[in-house]
Design a protein around this motif. Sequence first.
Motif, PDB file in Angstrom:
ATOM      1  N   LYS A 152       9.118   3.052  -3.712  1.00  0.00           N
ATOM      2  CA  LYS A 152       8.234   3.922  -2.925  1.00  0.00           C
ATOM      3  C   LYS A 152       7.170   3.100  -2.207  1.00  0.00           C
ATOM      4  O   LYS A 152       6.822   3.389  -1.058  1.00  0.00           O
ATOM      5  CB  LYS A 152       7.590   4.962  -3.835  1.00  0.00           C
ATOM      6  CG  LYS A 152       8.549   6.025  -4.328  1.00  0.00           C
ATOM      7  CD  LYS A 152       7.857   6.991  -5.282  1.00  0.00           C
ATOM      8  CE  LYS A 152       8.842   8.023  -5.823  1.00  0.00           C
ATOM      9  NZ  LYS A 152       8.184   8.941  -6.811  1.00  0.00           N
ATOM     10  N   LYS A 153       6.646   2.091  -2.898  1.00  0.00           N
ATOM     11  CA  LYS A 153       5.644   1.228  -2.249  1.00  0.00           C
ATOM     12  C   LYS A 153       6.256   0.544  -1.031  1.00  0.00           C
ATOM     13  O   LYS A 153       5.640   0.502   0.046  1.00  0.00           O
ATOM     14  CB  LYS A 153       5.124   0.179  -3.239  1.00  0.00           C
ATOM     15  CG  LYS A 153       4.177  -0.838  -2.596  1.00  0.00           C
ATOM     16  CD  LYS A 153       3.714  -1.893  -3.570  1.00  0.00           C
ATOM     17  CE  LYS A 153       2.873  -2.955  -2.857  1.00  0.00           C
ATOM     18  NZ  LYS A 153       1.616  -2.433  -2.298  1.00  0.00           N
ATOM     19  N   ASN A 166      11.552   2.673  -9.196  1.00  0.00           N
ATOM     20  CA  ASN A 166      11.281   3.742  -8.233  1.00  0.00           C
ATOM     21  C   ASN A 166       9.875   3.629  -7.661  1.00  0.00           C
ATOM     22  O   ASN A 166       9.661   3.868  -6.465  1.00  0.00           O
ATOM     23  CB  ASN A 166      11.473   5.107  -8.903  1.00  0.00           C
ATOM     24  CG  ASN A 166      12.944   5.443  -9.135  1.00  0.00           C
ATOM     25  OD1 ASN A 166      13.819   4.900  -8.465  1.00  0.00           O
ATOM     26  ND2 ASN A 166      13.214   6.319 -10.085  1.00  0.00           N
ATOM     27  N   SER A 167       8.908   3.269  -8.500  1.00  0.00           N
ATOM     28  CA  SER A 167       7.542   3.070  -8.008  1.00  0.00           C
ATOM     29  C   SER A 167       7.503   1.922  -7.003  1.00  0.00           C
ATOM     30  O   SER A 167       6.836   2.012  -5.954  1.00  0.00           O
ATOM     31  CB  SER A 167       6.593   2.781  -9.181  1.00  0.00           C
ATOM     32  OG  SER A 167       6.470   3.896 -10.036  1.00  0.00           O
ATOM     33  N   THR A 218       0.973   5.588 -16.309  1.00  0.00           N
ATOM     34  CA  THR A 218       0.834   6.530 -15.193  1.00  0.00           C
ATOM     35  C   THR A 218       1.801   6.269 -14.041  1.00  0.00           C
ATOM     36  O   THR A 218       2.056   7.164 -13.232  1.00  0.00           O
ATOM     37  CB  THR A 218      -0.597   6.478 -14.636  1.00  0.00           C
ATOM     38  OG1 THR A 218      -0.825   5.181 -14.041  1.00  0.00           O
ATOM     39  CG2 THR A 218      -1.623   6.698 -15.741  1.00  0.00           C
ATOM     40  N   GLY A 219       2.311   5.052 -13.933  1.00  0.00           N
ATOM     41  CA  GLY A 219       3.163   4.688 -12.818  1.00  0.00           C
ATOM     42  C   GLY A 219       2.412   4.308 -11.557  1.00  0.00           C
ATOM     43  O   GLY A 219       3.024   3.907 -10.562  1.00  0.00           O
ATOM     44  N   LYS A 220       1.087   4.419 -11.571  1.00  0.00           N
ATOM     45  CA  LYS A 220       0.290   4.077 -10.400  1.00  0.00           C
ATOM     46  C   LYS A 220       0.188   2.564 -10.219  1.00  0.00           C
ATOM     47  O   LYS A 220       0.151   1.823 -11.198  1.00  0.00           O
ATOM     48  CB  LYS A 220      -1.110   4.674 -10.512  1.00  0.00           C
ATOM     49  CG  LYS A 220      -1.138   6.201 -10.501  1.00  0.00           C
ATOM     50  CD  LYS A 220      -2.563   6.711 -10.588  1.00  0.00           C
ATOM     51  CE  LYS A 220      -2.608   8.233 -10.564  1.00  0.00           C
ATOM     52  NZ  LYS A 220      -3.993   8.746 -10.674  1.00  0.00           N
ATOM     53  N   GLU A 221       0.129   2.145  -8.951  1.00  0.00           N
ATOM     54  CA  GLU A 221      -0.031   0.718  -8.691  1.00  0.00           C
ATOM     55  C   GLU A 221      -1.429   0.269  -9.086  1.00  0.00           C
ATOM     56  O   GLU A 221      -2.427   0.968  -8.864  1.00  0.00           O
ATOM     57  CB  GLU A 221       0.204   0.398  -7.227  1.00  0.00           C
ATOM     58  CG  GLU A 221       0.108  -1.093  -6.918  1.00  0.00           C
ATOM     59  CD  GLU A 221       0.340  -1.416  -5.465  1.00  0.00           C
ATOM     60  OE1 GLU A 221       0.307  -2.619  -5.130  1.00  0.00           O
ATOM     61  OE2 GLU A 221       0.534  -0.486  -4.656  1.00  0.00           O
ATOM     62  N   PHE A 273       2.325  -2.203 -11.811  1.00  0.00           N
ATOM     63  CA  PHE A 273       2.350  -0.755 -11.958  1.00  0.00           C
ATOM     64  C   PHE A 273       1.984  -0.391 -13.390  1.00  0.00           C
ATOM     65  O   PHE A 273       2.565  -0.932 -14.342  1.00  0.00           O
ATOM     66  CB  PHE A 273       3.727  -0.184 -11.603  1.00  0.00           C
ATOM     67  CG  PHE A 273       4.126  -0.391 -10.171  1.00  0.00           C
ATOM     68  CD1 PHE A 273       3.657   0.453  -9.171  1.00  0.00           C
ATOM     69  CD2 PHE A 273       4.948  -1.449  -9.820  1.00  0.00           C
ATOM     70  CE1 PHE A 273       4.010   0.248  -7.852  1.00  0.00           C
ATOM     71  CE2 PHE A 273       5.311  -1.660  -8.499  1.00  0.00           C
ATOM     72  CZ  PHE A 273       4.833  -0.808  -7.517  1.00  0.00           C
ATOM     73  N   LEU A 285       6.804   4.005 -19.172  1.00  0.00           N
ATOM     74  CA  LEU A 285       7.782   4.224 -18.114  1.00  0.00           C
ATOM     75  C   LEU A 285       8.938   3.236 -18.237  1.00  0.00           C
ATOM     76  O   LEU A 285       8.743   2.061 -18.542  1.00  0.00           O
ATOM     77  CB  LEU A 285       7.120   4.061 -16.749  1.00  0.00           C
ATOM     78  CG  LEU A 285       6.005   5.061 -16.402  1.00  0.00           C
ATOM     79  CD1 LEU A 285       5.451   4.734 -15.025  1.00  0.00           C
ATOM     80  CD2 LEU A 285       6.518   6.481 -16.445  1.00  0.00           C
ATOM     81  N   ASP A 322      12.076   3.859 -13.759  1.00  0.00           N
ATOM     82  CA  ASP A 322      10.878   4.468 -13.183  1.00  0.00           C
ATOM     83  C   ASP A 322      10.025   3.427 -12.463  1.00  0.00           C
ATOM     84  O   ASP A 322       9.453   3.698 -11.402  1.00  0.00           O
ATOM     85  CB  ASP A 322      10.050   5.142 -14.279  1.00  0.00           C
ATOM     86  CG  ASP A 322      10.748   6.353 -14.869  1.00  0.00           C
ATOM     87  OD1 ASP A 322      11.538   6.988 -14.146  1.00  0.00           O
ATOM     88  OD2 ASP A 322      10.520   6.659 -16.058  1.00  0.00           O
ATOM     89  N   ALA A 323       9.904   2.235 -13.066  1.00  0.00           N
ATOM     90  CA  ALA A 323       9.137   1.169 -12.432  1.00  0.00           C
ATOM     91  C   ALA A 323       9.779   0.756 -11.104  1.00  0.00           C
ATOM     92  O   ALA A 323       9.085   0.516 -10.105  1.00  0.00           O
ATOM     93  CB  ALA A 323       9.030  -0.028 -13.368  1.00  0.00           C
TER      94      ALA A 323
END
Length: 422
Positions: A356-357, A352-353, A416-419, A412, A345, A349-350
């Motif tokens: 969002k958090k 943006n993650s 996957t971009g998931k935390e 992150f 990513l 993108d990071a």
Amino acid sequence: MYWDRKYIWSVNNSDWKMDSVIELKNGIVTMPFSIYNSKEEIMQKYLYIIIGMCCSLIFVGCASNNGSIKEEMTDNKTNITSETSSSREYANGDLIQIQLDDNVEIDAEITIPETLQSLSMKKVKAHRPELDEEEVKNLFLDEKEIESREVYEGFKCREFGRYDMVSYIEKKGGRLFYEPANVEYTAPCIDFLLNCLFTDPLFSSYNLDHYSQTKELSFASKSDIFHKVKTMFESFGVSISDRYESYALDHKTLQKEENPVDSDGNVMEQAKKDKWTDEDDAYYFILHQEINGVPVEQLSYGDGYEGTGIEATELSAIYGTKGWISFIEDWGYCLEETETEQDILSVKDALNSFRKKCDMLLLDQKWTIRDISLKLLPVFIKDNEYEIRPVWFFEGTSTDKDQYERSLMILFDGITGKEITT
């Protein structure tokens, strides 16, 4: 925006005549008309003019928004200031200054290792080593010198289920601790060294920087001893980077730094070594693993035994004139690089993650992000299956209403971009 200039039209044709003054001042349009024509045509002309003026205002507004991203060159680095950064791609070394809201500020430099700047890497599988107790024992202990063997039952981990920890004690005081994936050995003289070596920089007693990192000791070269150390780790399937941190523990410095204290901080003179000689010289190695020159981070997060986190990795050794003084392999990994390419990513993108958090939180603290970096970190998959993945680190400080400041780290997964919950 402020226009104070007047534009005057005089229009004549067979149907109608108009003398009008159009003035745009502080965003207000005024149009005094003197017109000789039908009411319907007047309103149609009026509508055309209004539409034209609105389009002009929209164009000017868009230009103003596009100008909200500022880029300045400082020491060959791009300094980006923006309320919104969703349209901007970033590179290694860029400086980002973004105020996300009243409680979240980013004032950070981006760090991306050279071999990851293409934002792709081959998938790396990993697992914890499965060690044989008898083989480990024979590497460190003489059977004749073993005084006792104790078994501690009832331990449990996700890799091996229930297991036992085994402790060996030598007649002269050496100790070996064995677990299915971990080994720790200490020689009898370790207590004297620990009275001279204080390795935690968070305490005022820290003194590791008092020992030379370049000095060669008389009993062997540092490179020769490192080869012994690396070979031992590799016998367990744990690869070690050739980029290591080492210190020469020479006996003169050891004697100078010796400071045995009790639990109250009082110096215990009776615990000091009677005499230090060159036979006490040793090399101390702090080691890590790597993928294509990028170190694998050794921090812990979550629950590494029954949850989805990992425990901290410790890989170190002290080797002296008489052999092993200390050897620790704790949460090392057997690594396997595959041919499967994975996209990483981007910084955008990071961000943006992270955004969002922050949008999902009701913060009563002030967050300041000082560093955004791409690093490698073990990620648990299932059972004894792991991957070494690229992970975006957002690091900084969190300050509460009482102005108490603590470290902040948000991770992150770069695939996957998931935390990653810490």
